[in-house]
Design a protein around this motif. Structure first.
Motif, short mmCIF file in Angstrom:
data_model
loop_
_atom_site.label_atom_id
_atom_site.label_comp_id
_atom_site.label_asym_id
_atom_site.label_seq_id
_atom_site.Cartn_x
_atom_site.Cartn_y
_atom_site.Cartn_z
N HIS A 1 0.85 -1.19 0.00
CA HIS A 1 0.00 0.00 0.00
C HIS A 1 0.89 1.25 0.00
O HIS A 1 1.60 1.51 0.96
CB HIS A 1 -0.89 -0.02 1.24
N PHE A 2 0.84 2.01 -1.10
CA PHE A 2 1.60 3.24 -1.22
C PHE A 2 0.85 4.39 -0.55
O PHE A 2 -0.37 4.50 -0.67
CB PHE A 2 1.84 3.59 -2.69
N ALA A 3 1.61 5.26 0.13
CA ALA A 3 1.03 6.45 0.77
C ALA A 3 -0.27 6.07 1.48
O ALA A 3 -1.34 6.57 1.14
CB ALA A 3 0.77 7.55 -0.26
N PRO A 4 -0.22 5.18 2.47
CA PRO A 4 -1.41 4.60 3.07
C PRO A 4 -2.38 5.64 3.62
O PRO A 4 -2.00 6.50 4.42
CB PRO A 4 -0.86 3.72 4.19
N GLU A 5 -3.62 5.56 3.16
CA GLU A 5 -4.65 6.47 3.62
C GLU A 5 -5.13 6.07 5.02
O GLU A 5 -5.32 4.89 5.31
CB GLU A 5 -5.84 6.46 2.67
N GLN A 6 -5.34 7.05 5.86
CA GLN A 6 -5.81 6.78 7.22
C GLN A 6 -7.15 6.05 7.23
O GLN A 6 -7.44 5.27 8.14
CB GLN A 6 -5.94 8.09 7.99
N ALA A 7 -7.96 6.32 6.22
CA ALA A 7 -9.27 5.68 6.14
C ALA A 7 -9.15 4.16 6.10
O ALA A 7 -10.04 3.44 6.56
CB ALA A 7 -10.02 6.18 4.90
N PHE A 8 -8.05 3.67 5.54
CA PHE A 8 -7.85 2.23 5.37
C PHE A 8 -6.84 1.63 6.33
O PHE A 8 -6.90 0.43 6.63
CB PHE A 8 -7.35 1.93 3.94
N TYR A 9 -5.89 2.41 6.78
CA TYR A 9 -4.68 1.88 7.41
C TYR A 9 -4.97 0.89 8.55
O TYR A 9 -4.51 -0.26 8.52
CB TYR A 9 -3.84 3.05 7.93
N LYS A 10 -5.72 1.30 9.55
CA LYS A 10 -5.96 0.43 10.70
C LYS A 10 -6.82 -0.78 10.32
O LYS A 10 -6.62 -1.88 10.83
CB LYS A 10 -6.62 1.21 11.83
N LYS A 11 -7.77 -0.56 9.43
CA LYS A 11 -8.65 -1.65 8.99
C LYS A 11 -7.84 -2.73 8.30
O LYS A 11 -8.01 -3.93 8.57
CB LYS A 11 -9.73 -1.11 8.06
#
Length: 255
Positions: free
Chosen positions: A95-105
């Motif tokens: 995952h490049f430049a991981p978005e916070q919306a997805f990161y923890k999930k």
């Protein structure tokens, strides 16, 4: 007033600082704005409104108070959940430049062997240049690289690197901001002023505006590209409730 404040924050505070600060701000926003008009499908929480967002012209009701997802994140979540085995199959994901919306999930998904990468993000496991990646050929089942390529001067080299490290039969989601009314991609390296770049390219650190030829450029690298308009699979009521951008294309690429 809210729109003006958010615009000032986006254009003055460095992104790494914004990422860190968001962990403290999100719970407050989510509590203050809870309601039953709009729903974020990523965490299932509902709100009376979403927040405005945009570096130039601000869009109303697009930023989820709980996950900080935008239209593209919620659309991609629905696509991955409903149309792929992303959440069920044992796969290796980059995952490049991981978005916070997805990161923890994604980090908590037991089926995912999940690695994040970026040059500057505090969420990156591996600090790397997308044009010179430290990963072996045919390494990943899935690559997520969303709203990154418009920042990269040599996007051809970056695309070749993404193709190189993707496994045969692997899937890469390569979303970009795109003007579907524009046949050809526009870039002009002579524009140096940040305000002028923001006005022309939509953001001061963007180097181009992608047109419809983006998909053919990916194909020229070797990718097989599906131009997925997933909003066509959703009802008008769902599009409104999830605050999606009708007609947005997800570039789903295969090797």
């Amino acid at each position: 007033m809210i729109k003006k404040a958010f615009k000032t924050i986006l254009n003055t505070i460095p992104r790494p600082i914004l990422i860190r600060a968001s962990y403290f701000i999100r719970p407050v926003l989510a509590f203050a704005l809870k309601g039953n008009i709009f729903t974020d499908p990523i965490d299932g929480k509902s709100f009376k409104m979403f927040l405005p967002y945009g570096y130039g012209t601000q869009r109303s009701n697009v930023l989820s108070p709980s996950t900080l997802s935008l239209e593209r994140h919620r659309l991609l979540w629905l696509y991955l959940k409903n149309e792929t085995d992303f959440f069920t199959k044992s796969i290796k994901v980059l995952h490049f430049a991981p978005e916070q919306a997805f990161y923890k999930k994604f980090r908590k998904q037991p089926n995912l062997n999940y690695t994040t990468t970026d040059l500057n993000s505090p969420l990156a496991d591996v600090k790397a240049d997308i044009c010179n990646l430290p990963f072996k050929d045919n390494s990943y089942d899935v690559i997520l690289c969303n709203h990154v390529l418009e920042h990269i001067p040599d996007d051809t080299k970056a695309m070749k690197e993404l193709y190189r490290i993707l496994k045969p039969e692997g899937m890469a989601i390569l979303q970009i901001p795109q003007d579907l009314n524009r046949a050809k991609t526009f870039e002009d390296d002579s524009i140096k002023d940040k305000k002028e770049r923001a006005k022309i390219f939509g953001q001061y650190d963007h180097v181009r505006i992608y047109g419809r030829d983006y998909f053919d450029k990916l194909r020229s690298i070797g990718f097989k590209v599906d131009e997925v308009d997933y909003t066509n699979h959703l009802s008008d009521q769902e599009i409104k409730r999830y605050c999606l951008a009708k007609g947005e294309i997800i570039p789903v690429c295969y090797k």
